[in-house]
Design a protein around this motif. Structure first.
Motif, mmCIF file in Angstrom:
data_model
loop_
_atom_site.group_PDB
_atom_site.id
_atom_site.type_symbol
_atom_site.label_atom_id
_atom_site.label_comp_id
_atom_site.label_asym_id
_atom_site.label_seq_id
_atom_site.Cartn_x
_atom_site.Cartn_y
_atom_site.Cartn_z
ATOM 1 N N ALA A 69 0.836 -1.210 0.000
ATOM 2 C CA ALA A 69 0.000 0.000 0.000
ATOM 3 C C ALA A 69 0.870 1.258 0.000
ATOM 4 O O ALA A 69 0.590 2.229 -0.716
ATOM 5 C CB ALA A 69 -0.924 -0.007 1.220
ATOM 6 N N ILE A 70 1.942 1.235 0.795
ATOM 7 C CA ILE A 70 2.853 2.393 0.830
ATOM 8 C C ILE A 70 3.468 2.607 -0.545
ATOM 9 O O ILE A 70 3.525 3.733 -1.048
ATOM 10 C CB ILE A 70 3.952 2.170 1.896
ATOM 11 C CG1 ILE A 70 3.320 2.128 3.301
ATOM 12 C CG2 ILE A 70 5.028 3.242 1.789
ATOM 13 C CD1 ILE A 70 4.270 1.634 4.387
ATOM 14 N N ASN A 71 3.902 1.498 -1.166
ATOM 15 C CA ASN A 71 4.543 1.606 -2.474
ATOM 16 C C ASN A 71 3.555 2.101 -3.527
ATOM 17 O O ASN A 71 3.916 2.872 -4.425
ATOM 18 C CB ASN A 71 5.128 0.254 -2.887
ATOM 19 C CG ASN A 71 6.259 -0.173 -1.945
ATOM 20 O OD1 ASN A 71 6.903 0.676 -1.337
ATOM 21 N ND2 ASN A 71 6.489 -1.473 -1.833
ATOM 22 N N ALA A 72 2.310 1.639 -3.405
ATOM 23 C CA ALA A 72 1.304 2.066 -4.383
ATOM 24 C C ALA A 72 1.043 3.568 -4.270
ATOM 25 O O ALA A 72 0.841 4.252 -5.276
ATOM 26 C CB ALA A 72 0.012 1.284 -4.176
ATOM 27 N N ALA A 73 1.086 4.061 -3.042
ATOM 28 C CA ALA A 73 0.864 5.498 -2.849
ATOM 29 C C ALA A 73 2.037 6.314 -3.375
ATOM 30 O O ALA A 73 1.868 7.449 -3.822
ATOM 31 C CB ALA A 73 0.629 5.789 -1.364
ATOM 32 N N GLY A 117 6.039 8.141 -3.565
ATOM 33 C CA GLY A 117 6.658 9.242 -2.845
ATOM 34 C C GLY A 117 8.136 9.314 -3.182
ATOM 35 O O GLY A 117 8.763 8.308 -3.514
ATOM 36 N N ALA A 118 8.676 10.518 -3.106
ATOM 37 C CA ALA A 118 10.080 10.721 -3.475
ATOM 38 C C ALA A 118 11.018 9.925 -2.580
ATOM 39 O O ALA A 118 12.120 9.557 -2.989
ATOM 40 C CB ALA A 118 10.427 12.208 -3.395
ATOM 41 N N PHE A 119 10.576 9.628 -1.345
ATOM 42 C CA PHE A 119 11.454 8.898 -0.420
ATOM 43 C C PHE A 119 11.749 7.487 -0.909
ATOM 44 O O PHE A 119 12.641 6.811 -0.385
ATOM 45 C CB PHE A 119 10.828 8.847 0.982
ATOM 46 C CG PHE A 119 9.561 8.028 1.052
ATOM 47 C CD1 PHE A 119 8.331 8.609 0.734
ATOM 48 C CD2 PHE A 119 9.594 6.699 1.442
ATOM 49 C CE1 PHE A 119 7.164 7.863 0.802
ATOM 50 C CE2 PHE A 119 8.427 5.960 1.514
ATOM 51 C CZ PHE A 119 7.205 6.544 1.186
ATOM 52 N N LEU A 120 10.993 7.011 -1.920
ATOM 53 C CA LEU A 120 11.252 5.666 -2.453
ATOM 54 C C LEU A 120 12.422 5.639 -3.435
ATOM 55 O O LEU A 120 12.925 4.555 -3.773
ATOM 56 C CB LEU A 120 9.987 5.137 -3.144
ATOM 57 C CG LEU A 120 8.753 4.954 -2.241
ATOM 58 C CD1 LEU A 120 7.534 4.572 -3.077
ATOM 59 C CD2 LEU A 120 9.022 3.887 -1.177
ATOM 60 N N ASP A 121 12.857 6.825 -3.895
ATOM 61 C CA ASP A 121 13.874 6.860 -4.949
ATOM 62 C C ASP A 121 15.182 6.197 -4.528
ATOM 63 O O ASP A 121 15.882 5.616 -5.348
ATOM 64 C CB ASP A 121 14.167 8.312 -5.362
ATOM 65 C CG ASP A 121 12.968 8.941 -6.064
ATOM 66 O OD1 ASP A 121 12.009 8.200 -6.369
ATOM 67 O OD2 ASP A 121 13.006 10.162 -6.295
ATOM 68 N N ASP A 122 15.527 6.320 -3.275
ATOM 69 C CA ASP A 122 16.780 5.726 -2.813
ATOM 70 C C ASP A 122 16.643 4.231 -2.512
ATOM 71 O O ASP A 122 17.598 3.596 -2.054
ATOM 72 C CB ASP A 122 17.282 6.448 -1.556
ATOM 73 C CG ASP A 122 18.009 7.745 -1.913
ATOM 74 O OD1 ASP A 122 18.354 7.932 -3.103
ATOM 75 O OD2 ASP A 122 18.225 8.558 -1.001
ATOM 76 N N PHE A 123 15.443 3.684 -2.739
ATOM 77 C CA PHE A 123 15.217 2.274 -2.400
ATOM 78 C C PHE A 123 14.541 1.522 -3.541
ATOM 79 O O PHE A 123 13.730 0.631 -3.332
ATOM 80 C CB PHE A 123 14.402 2.171 -1.098
ATOM 81 C CG PHE A 123 15.129 2.817 0.041
ATOM 82 C CD1 PHE A 123 16.094 2.103 0.742
ATOM 83 C CD2 PHE A 123 14.943 4.158 0.345
ATOM 84 C CE1 PHE A 123 16.828 2.714 1.747
ATOM 85 C CE2 PHE A 123 15.678 4.775 1.347
ATOM 86 C CZ PHE A 123 16.624 4.056 2.057
ATOM 87 N N GLY A 124 14.918 1.913 -4.762
ATOM 88 C CA GLY A 124 14.432 1.206 -5.926
ATOM 89 C C GLY A 124 12.930 1.319 -6.097
ATOM 90 O O GLY A 124 12.305 0.450 -6.704
ATOM 91 N N GLY A 125 12.338 2.362 -5.535
ATOM 92 C CA GLY A 125 10.916 2.585 -5.761
ATOM 93 C C GLY A 125 10.004 1.803 -4.846
ATOM 94 O O GLY A 125 8.787 1.812 -5.026
ATOM 95 N N ARG A 126 10.581 1.157 -3.836
ATOM 96 C CA ARG A 126 9.699 0.347 -2.978
ATOM 97 C C ARG A 126 10.331 0.155 -1.610
ATOM 98 O O ARG A 126 11.551 0.025 -1.467
ATOM 99 C CB ARG A 126 9.430 -1.012 -3.619
ATOM 100 C CG ARG A 126 10.687 -1.815 -3.766
ATOM 101 C CD ARG A 126 10.576 -3.051 -4.611
ATOM 102 N NE ARG A 126 11.921 -3.448 -4.969
ATOM 103 C CZ ARG A 126 12.435 -3.393 -6.179
ATOM 104 N NH1 ARG A 126 11.710 -3.005 -7.200
ATOM 105 N NH2 ARG A 126 13.689 -3.723 -6.397
#
Lengths: 525, 525
Positions: A127-131, A133-142
């Motif tokens: 659910a977090i990944n589906a929503a 956010g820029a904070f995912l960029d450092d973690f491969g988008g997830r």
């Protein structure tokens, strides 16, 4: 009494292991390990309350009991300059502001316990990944279901009363520091890698209502948390300043112990699975497929990129257990290693993909699976065993090549743990497949020693991690150099494995075979 | 003495096996087998002359000695209505017009001996294929190095003196008929499948200088060659008409014995490798990937399409030898079969390609190799064993589907030999994977019985092959029907295997692993 010491504590999945290091000579003087009383709880709580499927909890009280025994054994009556500790992650727990774990107050409530790293709240991560956010960029988008954000969401959603009673939601490593010192001083590594904290933007907002107030501003690695509390001094008999450093992620603690403190270094930990860390001074976008990057969390002023193979030693152990060749695992390994060592590259005519437990880098897909190709009527069991070793090394090389393509320069390759120490043939094949020299540092209790170095830096016993690595880290190392001929012969085989790994239809066919029933992951340390 | 008999002789790779059949009851009365004295010569000739690498020869004199012993044992003092014989192919030899093999005149000359089917003159085949010609259309655009044209080219090129002395270049089966009757009466099956003869255009021209005059016009299957000569009657004690039929290719002889004499029938022989024959009344272009087609050569008025899997039982035997589970092969097979039988389709999460000895259909590429995909840490040895069985069945289904796509209708599937008789689990999986009923005819000495039926047709003992099949062929058959649920569960797994099999980059990667050293193919019968 002139001796002065450091203590390093390595809180693993099943036990805490401590090492006592002579601060003057830099040499380990003693060590001691204590298992956690309740281990990993997957079936029921200590009071018998049954657990939902997929839960993997720990009782924070066990950490205190084990830590007290280790600190007493190593420290009683000694002058301890500094204490450093590393911990599994993400293993967060809900606590009161004074550190009282909610499990002590609600012993029959599963959500009040430590959600161990292997406990996955995957649907909350989804659910977090589906929503987004820029904070995912450092973690491969997830983010992973094993990380803090998903576990906080699970707790807040499934046990609102527990969440309401939660004053601090804290990694067990940071919690242990809080308990030892009486002060909350979180580590940037836990925050960055497991809760997606960034120095510029803080924690991600609006993920879980009320989460922000239950977290805390983290300190860089090597930071000073405080001094061992009077209560702990009394219980353990420890003398001296006993400065405690902020905690450190267990898989990152080893770095200074093996001399990995500078740009251009890669460290591989070849255990049941394999974990790789790349150190870089320069800020780079996370190369596609790598798993995460953060700055300063585990070593100051360095970017640490993370990657790994979901199964490593496990793959060889699977083969040897499935097709034993001796009275026990050790004899079978010896027999297979001896015969496999007589083969030259390509002689087995096999090429494989090491995805026995899915693929982490670059696909992050647990439904992928192992593949072997090239079977003939002349294929031998030892040939297959060697092919598995080779497939593991091809997987490692693909990770290094991926990092390199993303601008991460690897000038030194250091390998530690498990197979790096116990399987010379694997290391030989690794050097040949990588076409690179491999350093094998010789050091006992490497992870706990790394934790102790964090303590030494925090206490000012040494000026920095480089000095800490020199004084307390590995004193000797072996250098395994590739054989040019063997290395050349591996190139077309590696290329064939890359060709296979790159074929989307092969991965689609793997997925179509259907997911396996959810098994219990290996808890070996 | 009212009893009258047929004799069928099956000349295999290592021995001749004979069956004596009561013409009245249609039941086998006796059988006897005799090995060839010199077996397969790959290292040296009987006089010690060393052989070039890759040669596989036989001494035609061995056939005479073995045949005399079998015919004497089965026929002495009995009224024999007819004799039929089948033979390996292509196994040609150079002979004088009276049938004297050149090896009897030039015993130290390798090229004077029978070039056994497994002897390959591949570079001569390559040259023939490169030159091209319409005669290649019925054979997928290429002749094999194991067939007659290539062997004639090898002989004429490498031993011109032997070629000059050669008056007849003749398949050993046709040669055996010549020796038994004193008359040369070749079979259309050998001519068509192994020397690319067609009724419309004859043998291909201008392939080997002087070849045309050394061959002979062939007769359809079931044709009358002559009667057993006085010399052979005296030596064997055989009485009665002893009509001899034209010879038949060994792999086709079984057809009437198992009741396969009509359009729409497929027969699979599941031995160490697998051979498939599709029977059709209607002329069709050879579907791309199938191996060959000819008319009337092995059964009158029917087109016979050929296809096969280069390894079949060999694949399972490889696994069981490599990973034994008992004191001997048989105990290991039993253990693996028992455990594999407890698994349901997909439970092993594995899918494979059965190319352990290369792929014949549709790729005709010996450099392809076996592949298994779907390995996990929960994969078991029995799961792998079952995956190999399943991969073999997927390979069979791909062949049937290929035939079907080319317009060849398969309404009956008959399986014989080897695993069809000994491995019920394999047959169950086969029925489920094919989604078709499989007939398992019960008949001993099936191939030799089929040869005897050819004799019966030639002698007019029965009106035709259909009558021969009814009277002398299998009296009972088991019908193995697919389970709808298991069959449905195999569909996505079969699709995954087809996806893999169809990926050109996978095949390219297999080839890049490099060809194996030339091994000695299995000579098991």
């Amino acid at each position: 009494m002139d001796e002065r010491y450091l203590i390093g504590l390595d809180f693993g999945t099943l036990s805490v292991r401590g090492v006592l290091i002579d601060a003057g000579s830099g040499v380990a003087a003693d060590h001691h390990a204590v298992p956690y009383r309740h281990g990993v709880m997957t079936g029921s709580l200590p009071d018998g309350t049954p657990l939902p499927t997929g839960f993997a909890l720990q009782d924070a009280g066990d950490y205190l009991v084990a830590a007290e025994e280790v600190l007493t054994r190593l420290g009683r009556g000694r002058v301890i300059l500094a204490i450093g500790l590393d911990f599994t992650a993400s293993s967060p727990l809900p606590a009161k502001a004074d550190g009282t774990p909610l499990s002590a107050l609600m012993p029959g409530e599963p959500h009040a316990y430590v959600k161990l790293w292997k406990h996955s709240a995957q649907r909350y991560a989804d659910a977090i990944n589906a929503a987004g956010g820029a904070f995912l960029d450092d973690f491969g988008g997830r983010v992973s279901g094993e990380w803090l954000l998903a576990k906080a969401a699970e707790l807040a959603t499934e046990a609102p009363a527990v969440w309401a009673a939660t004053e601090r939601f804290i990694e067990a490593g940071d919690w242990m520091v809080l308990r030892l010192t009486g002060r909350e001083a979180r580590n940037l590594g836990f925050a960055a890698y497991k809760a997606q904290y960034s120095a510029e933007t803080g924690y991600p907002r609006n993920i879980v209502p009320g989460l922000a107030s239950r977290l805390g501003r983290p300190l860089p690695a090597g930071g000073l948390a405080g001094r061992l509390s009077e209560d702990w001094r009394r219980r353990t008999g420890i003398l001296g300043p006993a400065t405690v450093a902020v905690a450190i992620i267990d898989s990152h603690a080893v770095l200074p112990a093996v001399g990995a403190v500078e740009d251009g270094t890669m460290v591989g930990a070849l255990g049941t699975s394999a974990a790789y860390i790349f150190l870089a001074e320069r800020r780079l976008a996370l190369p596609a497929g790598l798993e995460g990057v953060a700055h300063g969390g585990s070593l100051p002023d360095l970017w640490l990129f993370e990657a790994g193979q979901a199964a490593f030693g496990d793959v060889l152990a699977w083969f040897v257990r499935t097709f034993p060749r001796g009275p026990d695992l050790s004899a079978s390994f010896a027999a297979y290693n001896a015969e496999a060592a007589t083969l030259s590259p390509g002689e087995n005519h096999l090429v494989g993909l090491d995805w026995w437990n899915g693929n982490r880098v670059p696909h992050a897909d647990s439904h992928l699976s192992g593949l072997l190709m090239g079977f003939g009527l002349d294929t031998t069991a030892a040939g297959i065993y060697r092919a598995l070793m080779e497939a593991l090394c091809y997987g490692t090389r693909r990770i290094i090549d991926l990092a390199s393509a993303g601008g991460i320069d690897t000038r030194r390759v250091i390998m530690t743990s498990g197979l790096a120490e116990t399987n010379p043939l694997l290391v030989e094949i690794m050097a040949d497949v990588l076409g690179r020299e491999i350093e094998l540092p010789t050091i006992a209790h490497a992870t706990a020693t790394g934790a102790a170095i964090h303590g030494a830096v925090a206490a000012g016993v040494v000026a920095d991690f480089k000095a800490g690595a020199t004084h307390f880290g590995a004193r000797s190392r072996r250098h395994i150099r590739p054989d040019p001929d063997r290395s050349a012969r591996y190139q077309p085989l590696f290329s064939a494995s890359c060709e296979l790994a790159g074929l989307a239809p092969v991965r689609a066919a793997m997925r179509s075979i259907g997911p396996r029933a959810c098994g219990d992951p290996d808890l070996g340390e």
